[in-house]
Design an enzyme around this catalytic site. Sequence first.
Site, PDB file in Angstrom:
ATOM      1  N   MET A  44       0.153  -1.531  -4.449  1.00 40.77           N
ATOM      2  CA  MET A  44       0.877  -1.362  -5.692  1.00 40.77           C
ATOM      3  C   MET A  44      -0.164  -1.963  -6.879  1.00 40.77           C
ATOM      4  O   MET A  44      -0.811  -2.997  -6.483  1.00 40.77           O
ATOM      5  CB  MET A  44       2.128  -2.479  -5.680  1.00 40.77           C
ATOM      6  CG  MET A  44       2.925  -2.587  -6.820  1.00 40.77           C
ATOM      7  SD  MET A  44       4.450  -3.444  -6.775  1.00 40.77           S
ATOM      8  CE  MET A  44       4.436  -4.741  -5.815  1.00 40.77           C
ATOM      9  N   GLU A  45      -0.270  -1.187  -7.928  1.00 41.90           N
ATOM     10  CA  GLU A  45      -1.251  -1.526  -8.888  1.00 41.90           C
ATOM     11  C   GLU A  45      -0.352  -1.867 -10.024  1.00 41.90           C
ATOM     12  O   GLU A  45       0.834  -1.549 -10.390  1.00 41.90           O
ATOM     13  CB  GLU A  45      -1.814  -0.218  -9.136  1.00 41.90           C
ATOM     14  CG  GLU A  45      -2.786   0.311  -7.800  1.00 41.90           C
ATOM     15  CD  GLU A  45      -3.400   1.443  -8.165  1.00 41.90           C
ATOM     16  OE1 GLU A  45      -3.643   1.946  -9.237  1.00 41.90           O
ATOM     17  OE2 GLU A  45      -4.126   2.164  -7.373  1.00 41.90           O
ATOM     18  N   SER A  46      -1.150  -2.617 -10.956  1.00 44.91           N
ATOM     19  CA  SER A  46      -0.215  -3.060 -12.290  1.00 44.91           C
ATOM     20  C   SER A  46      -1.123  -2.209 -13.404  1.00 44.91           C
ATOM     21  O   SER A  46      -2.290  -1.820 -13.441  1.00 44.91           O
ATOM     22  CB  SER A  46      -0.444  -4.407 -12.483  1.00 44.91           C
ATOM     23  OG  SER A  46       0.261  -4.765 -13.378  1.00 44.91           O
TER      24      SER A  46
END
Length: 110
Positions: A44-46
Amino acid sequence: PKILSQTAPAFYMGSCSFVVEKSKESTARVVVWREIGVQRSYTMESTLCGCDQGKYKGLQIGTRELEEMGAKFCVGLLRLKRMASPLEYNLPSSLLDIENELIESSCKVT
């Protein structure tokens, strides 16, 4: 990801890619999936630039939004666990109330 897309306003399923490209073969999610056999291994990237869709479109991501995503992620894990083994994972109603409260809550963006 499907559960998270139902509960987290900052998560957009359309931005997800589940393809294992050659350049991604040494990433943790692919190695954990291939070598250890973990079926649900994701990254999961931001963003630091802000969102281009949903509730936070055009806004910067701050601490509140990251905390909200963390809470929604935990609720998603709880839901996944309950779906995977419903008989083994009965929760008291007070915890279910907390889960529903977390799902319904959202950060105030100013």
